[in-house]
Scaffold this motif. Structure first.
Motif, PDB file in Angstrom:
ATOM      1  N   GLY A 166       0.691  -1.351   0.243  1.00 25.57           N
ATOM      2  CA  GLY A 166       0.053  -0.014   0.086  1.00 25.57           C
ATOM      3  C   GLY A 166       0.899   1.450  -0.023  1.00 25.57           C
ATOM      4  N   ARG A 167       2.224   1.095  -0.174  1.00 19.44           N
ATOM      5  CA  ARG A 167       2.884   2.387  -0.262  1.00 19.44           C
ATOM      6  C   ARG A 167       4.374   1.877  -0.841  1.00 19.44           C
ATOM      7  NH1 ARG A 167       6.961   1.972   3.868  1.00 19.44           N
ATOM      8  NH2 ARG A 167       6.511   0.080   5.281  1.00 19.44           N
ATOM      9  N   VAL A 168       5.071   2.825  -1.349  1.00 17.70           N
ATOM     10  CA  VAL A 168       6.343   2.429  -2.005  1.00 17.70           C
ATOM     11  C   VAL A 168       7.349   1.988  -1.133  1.00 17.70           C
ATOM     12  CG1 VAL A 168       8.291   3.356  -3.400  1.00 17.70           C
ATOM     13  CG2 VAL A 168       6.011   4.493  -3.814  1.00 17.70           C
ATOM     14  N   VAL A 169       7.643   0.679  -1.326  1.00 13.58           N
ATOM     15  CA  VAL A 169       8.605   0.026  -0.294  1.00 13.58           C
ATOM     16  C   VAL A 169       9.675  -0.582  -0.983  1.00 13.58           C
ATOM     17  CG1 VAL A 169       7.129  -0.473   1.520  1.00 13.58           C
ATOM     18  CG2 VAL A 169       7.386  -2.436  -0.458  1.00 13.58           C
ATOM     19  N   GLN A 170       9.858  -0.460  -2.496  1.00 15.18           N
ATOM     20  CA  GLN A 170      10.654  -1.106  -3.119  1.00 15.18           C
ATOM     21  C   GLN A 170      10.803  -0.311  -4.560  1.00 15.18           C
ATOM     22  OE1 GLN A 170      11.241  -5.463  -5.197  1.00 15.18           O
ATOM     23  NE2 GLN A 170      10.973  -5.537  -3.175  1.00 15.18           N
ATOM     24  N   GLY A 171      12.016  -0.133  -5.196  1.00 19.38           N
ATOM     25  CA  GLY A 171      12.308   0.365  -6.454  1.00 19.38           C
ATOM     26  C   GLY A 171      12.698  -0.528  -7.481  1.00 19.38           C
ATOM     27  N   GLY A 172      12.289  -0.066  -8.654  1.00 22.74           N
ATOM     28  CA  GLY A 172      12.686  -0.857  -9.608  1.00 22.74           C
ATOM     29  C   GLY A 172      13.789  -0.625 -10.459  1.00 22.74           C
ATOM     30  N   SER A 173      14.431   0.622 -10.101  1.00 20.81           N
ATOM     31  CA  SER A 173      15.837   1.079 -10.849  1.00 20.81           C
ATOM     32  C   SER A 173      16.834   0.076 -10.857  1.00 20.81           C
ATOM     33  CB  SER A 173      16.012   2.347 -10.437  1.00 20.81           C
ATOM     34  OG  SER A 173      14.855   3.524 -10.862  1.00 20.81           O
ATOM     35  N   THR A 174      17.478  -0.189 -11.838  1.00 19.38           N
ATOM     36  CA  THR A 174      18.757  -0.748 -12.007  1.00 19.38           C
ATOM     37  C   THR A 174      19.920   0.201 -11.463  1.00 19.38           C
ATOM     38  OG1 THR A 174      19.156  -0.245 -14.214  1.00 19.38           O
ATOM     39  CG2 THR A 174      17.646  -2.164 -13.801  1.00 19.38           C
ATOM     40  N   LEU A 175      21.174  -0.544 -11.232  1.00 20.91           N
ATOM     41  CA  LEU A 175      22.310   0.302 -11.000  1.00 20.91           C
ATOM     42  C   LEU A 175      22.580   1.251 -12.067  1.00 20.91           C
ATOM     43  CD1 LEU A 175      24.822  -2.171  -9.202  1.00 20.91           C
ATOM     44  CD2 LEU A 175      23.605  -0.186  -8.231  1.00 20.91           C
ATOM     45  N   THR A 176      22.320   0.804 -13.546  1.00 19.61           N
ATOM     46  CA  THR A 176      22.655   1.416 -14.516  1.00 19.61           C
ATOM     47  C   THR A 176      21.819   2.637 -14.703  1.00 19.61           C
ATOM     48  OG1 THR A 176      23.134  -0.893 -15.694  1.00 19.61           O
ATOM     49  CG2 THR A 176      23.013   1.321 -17.198  1.00 19.61           C
ATOM     50  N   GLN A 177      20.377   2.564 -14.366  1.00 18.08           N
ATOM     51  CA  GLN A 177      19.595   3.758 -14.410  1.00 18.08           C
ATOM     52  C   GLN A 177      20.111   4.787 -13.256  1.00 18.08           C
ATOM     53  OE1 GLN A 177      16.000   0.795 -14.509  1.00 18.08           O
ATOM     54  NE2 GLN A 177      15.077   2.922 -15.083  1.00 18.08           N
ATOM     55  N   GLN A 178      20.423   4.185 -12.093  1.00 21.56           N
ATOM     56  CA  GLN A 178      20.923   5.186 -10.963  1.00 21.56           C
ATOM     57  C   GLN A 178      22.124   5.824 -11.500  1.00 21.56           C
ATOM     58  OE1 GLN A 178      21.368   3.225  -7.056  1.00 21.56           O
ATOM     59  NE2 GLN A 178      19.873   1.732  -7.587  1.00 21.56           N
ATOM     60  N   LEU A 179      23.090   5.163 -12.162  1.00 23.38           N
ATOM     61  CA  LEU A 179      24.297   5.610 -12.686  1.00 23.38           C
ATOM     62  C   LEU A 179      23.801   6.765 -13.644  1.00 23.38           C
ATOM     63  CD1 LEU A 179      27.331   5.698 -12.748  1.00 23.38           C
ATOM     64  CD2 LEU A 179      27.105   4.076 -14.562  1.00 23.38           C
ATOM     65  N   ALA A 180      22.859   6.469 -14.706  1.00 26.87           N
ATOM     66  CA  ALA A 180      22.380   7.621 -15.496  1.00 26.87           C
ATOM     67  C   ALA A 180      21.975   8.746 -14.861  1.00 26.87           C
ATOM     68  CB  ALA A 180      21.439   6.964 -16.366  1.00 26.87           C
ATOM     69  N   LYS A 181      21.174   8.426 -13.627  1.00 29.45           N
ATOM     70  CA  LYS A 181      20.578   9.600 -12.834  1.00 29.45           C
ATOM     71  C   LYS A 181      21.487  10.276 -12.334  1.00 29.45           C
ATOM     72  CE  LYS A 181      18.694   8.742  -9.153  1.00 29.45           C
ATOM     73  NZ  LYS A 181      17.603   8.146  -7.914  1.00 29.45           N
ATOM     74  N   ASN A 182      22.532   9.777 -11.542  1.00 26.09           N
ATOM     75  CA  ASN A 182      23.771  10.417 -10.756  1.00 26.09           C
ATOM     76  C   ASN A 182      24.408  11.203 -11.737  1.00 26.09           C
ATOM     77  OD1 ASN A 182      22.568   9.571  -8.433  1.00 26.09           O
ATOM     78  ND2 ASN A 182      23.974   7.646  -8.546  1.00 26.09           N
ATOM     79  N   LEU A 183      24.900  10.671 -12.944  1.00 27.34           N
ATOM     80  CA  LEU A 183      25.693  11.644 -13.744  1.00 27.34           C
ATOM     81  C   LEU A 183      25.224  12.531 -14.831  1.00 27.34           C
ATOM     82  CD1 LEU A 183      28.017   8.255 -15.443  1.00 27.34           C
ATOM     83  CD2 LEU A 183      28.622   9.991 -13.611  1.00 27.34           C
TER      84      LEU A 183
END
Length: 609
Positions: free
Chosen positions: A139-156
């Motif tokens: 009933g709430r956000v407890v888990q994300g579906g982003s991959t490490l590659t997506q996180q890297l894209a976001k961070n960079l």
């Protein structure tokens, strides 16, 4: 011959007449129309898709340029013993390859952030589906579906904005990264660039900040703490919330056990062993600010800078502990709200401790370096030095009775005149009328001001006899530095806070300011003798430390608005100021009282550590 007659065809029973089939030409005309509609829909679908792609990607950064994007150079300050003091800018550690790291470091990130990292192509549809089910169930956000590659894209490349457009851009960049780099290369970039709180980027910077070690030496438990940070770098920061950091690290260790990176027993042991080193001094922020402000153009502009400072962590801790205790106890009872302390090496001017107030977090204004106050009788050493240089000696006599100059008559407080006393007694008991007479004997305010400037006090100085009683204004740091010459044989020193500097790991020139002979050694010895008498039998008796030779001078301004003690002991010069920011009077606080007591308590605490 009769004509043969063909048999008549038998009529079929009556039935519903069948619909006549369309003529062949009509069927041939309908097929091209359907084909044209299909092609049109396909073309317009492609146009719409291309337009949507353009809309999502029109401001997409060029990945090749973003990989080499500039950042704020970091400045890292350590104490003299190498312990971390402060950081600023974007703090990056050493760039490390996977082979440089213990296997449990990348394993911790993969276990908690992206278990299918080696299997997907940048987007993990299985992971997205699993996260969706988990979130709907909870009933709430407890888990994300982003991959490490997506996180890297976001961070960079991207901002933290939460929108469909940014998520699509993240996916596009993730696909590009997967196409451009191998899995090991992606993991290496991620581990060196991921944001891990408190201005740190990459596992090596985080390892040094939170545990004081290189990432090469991280234990599995420490790696779990760091791997848990990307979820909420501020909330899970071990410096800010150690209990939350441990709880998150336990989750990471359990995930590592589930993936086989650790056995369940080893994961439990690592969780039980978790310890965080003490955070840097909370109040050394004044010193750190002072050092950073003094960097100027001495360092390369775009290079990470590591400065090993002159700060003595043990002495700094003693200063912080004692000033806080004094202001919370007897200082509060006497109406004292603030204080400042500076200690420096008498021989070199290296600053060993600095407190610019009671609590840096509530007031970063540095009362040791920025506040200018009247020093009162703490200025008298410069008057007596001018007299010594004019030919006087500590054993010479000076009148201590009333004196009037141009309608001005300085008071002597509780001192009862004896007629004549030695210079040494006049100094030790801080007799005002004797100091005014010595100023006249030295040639007046101008020669005294010249002596003070020669030792490092910038002025301006009043051109009247009241200068003998400390009516100029000084900072505590300048006053302490000027006293250093009395303890080092007569050399003027310049206060400084950097012992060694490295830019991108390479040493850069950062020589300490040179000393200069400011008075004859004999004059310095005479002053040291009179200052020792002040602590032995004069106004500074509260500063005496058993087993340690202490010399110094007290100072108190009108209505007890400022109280000072500056002393010399064991090669150290330390000054104390107590007062209020709004200059309201204290309740009977004089330089020989709480300031001298604080001086003694700091030295005793530092010696006991």
């Amino acid at each position: 011959m009769p004509r043969a007659v063909a048999p008549r065809a038998r009529r079929a029973p009556s039935a519903v007449p069948a619909r006549p089939a369309p003529p062949a030409p009509a069927r041939r005309r309908q097929a091209p129309r359907l084909l044209r509609w299909g092609i049109s829909l396909l073309v317009w679908g492609m146009v719409a898709g291309f337009a949507a792609l353009l809309w999502f990607a029109w401001d997409l950064p060029r990945p090749e340029e973003a990989l080499g994007a500039t950042r704020r150079p970091s400045i890292t300050l350590t104490a003299a013993d190498g312990s971390l003091l402060a950081t600023s800018g974007d703090l990056y550690g050493e760039t490390l390859r996977l082979a440089d790291l213990p296997a449990h470091v990348p394993a911790a990130f993969i276990a908690i952030e992206d278990r299918r990292f080696r299997d997907h192509g940048g987007l993990d549809l299985v992971g997205v589906a699993r996260a969706l089910v988990a979130n709907v169930t909870a009933g709430r956000v407890v888990q994300g579906g982003s991959t490490l590659t997506q996180q890297l894209a976001k961070n960079l490349f991207l901002t933290p904005e939460r929108s469909l457009r940014r998520k699509v851009q993240e996916a596009l960049l993730a696909l590009w990264l997967e196409y451009r780099f191998s899995k090991d290369e992606l993991l290496t970039i991620y581990l060196n660039r991921v944001y891990l709180g408190a201005g740190t980027f990459g596992v090596d910077a985080a390892a040094r900040l939170y545990f004081g070690v290189s990432a090469r030496r991280l234990t599995a438990g420490q790696a779990a703490v760091i791997a848990g940070l990307p979820k909420a770098p501020s909330r899970l920061n071990p410096r800010v919330n150690p209990s939350a950091a441990v709880a998150r690290a336990t989750e990471v260790l359990e995930a590592m056990a589930e993936t086989g990176a650790l056995s369940p027993a080893a994961a439990m042991q690592e969780a039980e062993r978790l310890r965080f080193p003490p955070a840097p001094s909370r109040d050394a922020g004044w010193f750190a600010d002072w050092v950073r402000d003094a960097i100027g153009d001495r360092a390369p502009r775009h290079a990470d800078l590591l400065l090993r400072t002159t700060l003595d962590a043990r002495l700094q801790a003693a200063v912080e502990a004692r000033i806080d205790a004094l202001l919370a106890g007897p200082g509060r009872a006497a109406g004292v709200a603030q204080g400042a302390v500076v200690a420096l090496d008498a021989q070199t001017g290296a600053v060993r401790a600095m407190a610019g107030g009671r609590d840096y977090r509530s007031s970063p204004f540095n009362r040791a370096t920025q506040a200018r106050r009247q020093p009162g009788s703490a200025f008298k050493p410069f008057v007596f030095l001018a007299a010594i240089e004019a030919g006087a000696r500590p054993e010479d006599m000076v009148a201590d009775g009333p004196i009037t100059l141009g309608g001005w008559s300085p008071g002597n407080g509780a001192w009862r005149p004896r007629g004549e006393i030695t210079l040494e007694d006049a100094f030790a008991q801080s007799v005002n009328t004797a100091a005014v007479r010595l100023l006249q004997r030295a040639g007046g305010p101008r020669p005294v001001a010249a002596v003070a400037q020669r030792l490092g006090l910038p002025g301006p100085f009043p051109r009247e006899a009241s200068l003998a009683l400390g009516t100029t204004e000084v900072t505590l740091l300048d006053l302490v530095a000027a006293y250093a010459a009395f303890g080092n044989g007569g050399h003027r020193v310049t206060p400084h806070g950097v012992a060694e500097a490295l830019a991108e790991g390479r040493a850069i020139p950062w020589a300490a300011p040179p000393r200069a002979q400011a008075m004859a050694p004999e004059a310095a010895e005479a002053m040291r003798r009179m200052m020792a008498a002040t602590v032995a039998r004069g106004t500074g008796r509260a500063a005496a430390v058993p087993g340690l030779a202490v010399a110094g001078k007290t100072g108190t301004t009108q209505d007890n608005r400022d109280a000072w003690f500056v002393g010399i002991a064991g090669g150290l010069v330390m000054g104390v100021w107590l007062g209020n920011d709004d200059a309201t009077p204290m309740d009977g606080v004089a330089g020989g009282g709480l300031p001298a007591r604080l001086f003694r308590e700091i030295l005793e605490t530092a010696r006991a550590r």
